[in-house]
Design a protein around this motif. Structure first.
Motif, PDB file in Angstrom:
ATOM      1  N   ASP A 260       0.682  -1.209   0.038  1.00  0.00           N
ATOM      2  CA  ASP A 260      -0.010  -0.015  -0.117  1.00  0.00           C
ATOM      3  C   ASP A 260       0.905   1.129   0.088  1.00  0.00           C
ATOM      4  O   ASP A 260       0.491   2.134   0.726  1.00  0.00           O
ATOM      5  N   ASN A 261       1.866   1.239  -0.844  1.00  0.00           N
ATOM      6  CA  ASN A 261       2.888   2.579  -1.071  1.00  0.00           C
ATOM      7  C   ASN A 261       3.523   2.859   0.325  1.00  0.00           C
ATOM      8  O   ASN A 261       3.947   4.021   0.471  1.00  0.00           O
ATOM      9  N   SER A 262       3.778   1.919   1.298  1.00  0.00           N
ATOM     10  CA  SER A 262       4.244   2.292   2.671  1.00  0.00           C
ATOM     11  C   SER A 262       5.799   1.640   2.220  1.00  0.00           C
ATOM     12  O   SER A 262       6.084   1.069   1.743  1.00  0.00           O
ATOM     13  N   TYR A 264       9.095   1.622   4.975  1.00  0.00           N
ATOM     14  CA  TYR A 264       9.703   1.834   6.395  1.00  0.00           C
ATOM     15  C   TYR A 264      11.342   2.122   6.235  1.00  0.00           C
ATOM     16  O   TYR A 264      12.063   1.286   5.740  1.00  0.00           O
ATOM     17  N   LYS A 280       7.619   5.192   9.249  1.00  0.00           N
ATOM     18  CA  LYS A 280       6.572   4.699   8.359  1.00  0.00           C
ATOM     19  C   LYS A 280       6.108   5.565   7.621  1.00  0.00           C
ATOM     20  O   LYS A 280       5.694   6.705   7.878  1.00  0.00           O
ATOM     21  N   ASN A 282       4.606   7.288   3.522  1.00  0.00           N
ATOM     22  CA  ASN A 282       3.745   7.078   2.366  1.00  0.00           C
ATOM     23  C   ASN A 282       4.363   7.469   1.140  1.00  0.00           C
ATOM     24  O   ASN A 282       4.777   8.650   0.983  1.00  0.00           O
ATOM     25  N   SER A 289       3.748   8.690   7.567  1.00  0.00           N
ATOM     26  CA  SER A 289       2.613   8.079   8.694  1.00  0.00           C
ATOM     27  C   SER A 289       2.969   8.012  10.193  1.00  0.00           C
ATOM     28  O   SER A 289       1.963   8.357  11.024  1.00  0.00           O
ATOM     29  N   ASN A 290       4.020   7.719  10.374  1.00  0.00           N
ATOM     30  CA  ASN A 290       4.462   7.430  11.948  1.00  0.00           C
ATOM     31  C   ASN A 290       6.043   7.767  11.925  1.00  0.00           C
ATOM     32  O   ASN A 290       6.590   6.799  11.374  1.00  0.00           O
ATOM     33  N   PHE A 293       7.302   4.487  14.561  1.00  0.00           N
ATOM     34  CA  PHE A 293       6.551   3.441  14.205  1.00  0.00           C
ATOM     35  C   PHE A 293       6.860   2.273  15.060  1.00  0.00           C
ATOM     36  O   PHE A 293       6.184   1.380  15.679  1.00  0.00           O
ATOM     37  N   TYR A 304      11.114  -6.413   4.493  1.00  0.00           N
ATOM     38  CA  TYR A 304       9.438  -6.522   4.665  1.00  0.00           C
ATOM     39  C   TYR A 304       9.191  -8.042   4.018  1.00  0.00           C
ATOM     40  O   TYR A 304       9.363  -8.367   2.789  1.00  0.00           O
ATOM     41  N   ARG A 309       3.121 -10.027   5.847  1.00  0.00           N
ATOM     42  CA  ARG A 309       2.859  -8.507   6.243  1.00  0.00           C
ATOM     43  C   ARG A 309       3.614  -8.053   7.413  1.00  0.00           C
ATOM     44  O   ARG A 309       3.074  -7.603   8.314  1.00  0.00           O
ATOM     45  N   GLU A 330       2.294  -5.025  11.160  1.00  0.00           N
ATOM     46  CA  GLU A 330       1.811  -3.729  10.584  1.00  0.00           C
ATOM     47  C   GLU A 330       1.153  -2.641  11.544  1.00  0.00           C
ATOM     48  O   GLU A 330       1.016  -1.465  11.322  1.00  0.00           O
TER      49      GLU A 330
END
Length: 351
Positions: A260-262, A264, A280, A282, A289-290, A293, A304, A309, A330
């Motif tokens: 989903d385009n993430s 890390y 994390k 995008n 996002s975080n 994380f 990953y 996941r 996740e």
């Protein structure tokens, strides 16, 4: 119905255990090509004890030193990268050599020696290309960096050295051209593979390190003290078509592409505190996002696992003995940890 379903599952399992060799013939997968994870352990400076572990999903434990077990000798180098191509794995040591092994059993089939500070490798145009910082000068700079060209993909003496910008890292081949990311001078070099010479260079914002693909798009990852940059490269004319800037400080060159385009990314305050985190991000819009994380200390590599996941974080434990691997879901929750080798830094998943 159950019997038919079971038969289908059995046939599918059999297919998964078959691969094709370069001649197109089907051969069973080897013991290190399925059911686990190859873990690259860099080793400690001065000890040159880099190695590869194999984490087996069924046993839930890592088998250490698989190169030494297969070849009755230690790897004897600092392991920098692990690259796979056509049934062979190239173990790149930044202590000046590349070992070539069979992917299935890790038995050596050849080597390249006479390198200086080798960083990565790629097989293209029926040759092996190795990025190398070259020897340090009196001030520990790298003015004589190069790409080593080896005409036998199973290893041989170096045929030629292509001078490139200082401190080349990642490599990517497209349209009979080799792209080279040089971190010290912040350049992208383009090598014409017909002539094995640099045709042009591009300026890059941030210190570029590695190429990756997301969908049909090619990106070059770069960073500086304040930001991360995802430079999208037009494959047709090798230009930067756009740059996604992420406001993320203290980023390292260690990152993993999730779903989903993430993405890390490991961040670190560095010495002496080493307050590390996994941020994390995008990829589609460059938002964070975080930023924390997952937090810890000694984070040295990340991967990953798509099927589960899960995020795998390599912890060097201060290079005091063996390192460990932290598995996180996740949601940022720790799932498990297990022991790896000295200085774990990368993963290759073998589902």
């Amino acid at each position: 119905m159950k019997k038919f379903t079971s038969l289908l599952l059995s046939l599918w399992a059999a297919i998964l255990l078959i691969s094709c060799n370069p001649d197109g013939n089907e051969v069973p997968l080897g013991e290190f090509e399925k059911g686990g994870i190859l873990i690259m352990n860099e080793g400690a400076f001065g000890a040159n004890d880099g190695e590869v572990s194999f984490y087996e999903f069924a046993q839930e434990s890592a088998r250490p030193n698989i190169f030494e077990a297969a070849n009755n000798r230690p790897f004897a180098g600092l392991l920098q990268d692990l690259v796979e191509h056509n049934g062979h794995i190239y173990l790149v040591a930044n202590t000046g050599k590349v070992e070539v092994v069979n992917a299935g059993d890790f038995k050596s089939v050849g080597a390249v020696e006479g390198l200086d500070i080798s960083r990565s490798a790629i097989v293209t145009n029926n040759k092996l290309y190795i990025s190398d910082w070259g020897p340090y000068d009196a001030n520990f700079n790298s003015p004589d960096s190069y790409i080593a060209v080896v005409e036998n993909v199973k290893g041989d003496p170096i045929a030629t050295k292509i001078p490139v910008e200082s401190r080349p890292e990642g490599l990517f081949a497209v349209n009979n051209q080799l792209l080279v990311a040089s971190s010290a001078t912040r350049k992208l070099s383009v090598i014409n593979l017909n002539q094995d010479t640099v045709s042009r260079t591009l300026d890059i914002t941030g210190r570029p390190s590695f190429f990756f693909e997301s969908g049909n798009n090619l990106f070059l990852y770069a960073h500086d003290a304040s930001n991360v940059y995802f430079h999208e490269i037009n494959k047709s004319n090798i230009t930067i078509s756009r740059t996604i800037t992420v406001n993320l400080s203290r980023a390292t060159s260690n990152f993993a592409l999730g779903t989903d385009n993430s993405i890390y990314i490991i961040t670190s305050t560095g010495w002496p505190d080493y307050n590390d985190a996994v941020a994390k991000v995008n990829l589609s819009n460059g938002s964070v996002s975080n930023p924390e994380f997952f937090k810890g200390s000694g984070f040295y590599g990340i991967g990953y696992r798509n099927s589960a996941r899960e995020i795998y974080i390599a912890d060097n434990n201060g290079f005091q003995g063996n390192g460990s691997v932290i598995v996180v879901n996740e949601s940022g929750q720790e799932v498990k940890t297990f022991t790896a080798g000295r200085g774990p830094s990368g993963f290759k998943f073998r589902e």
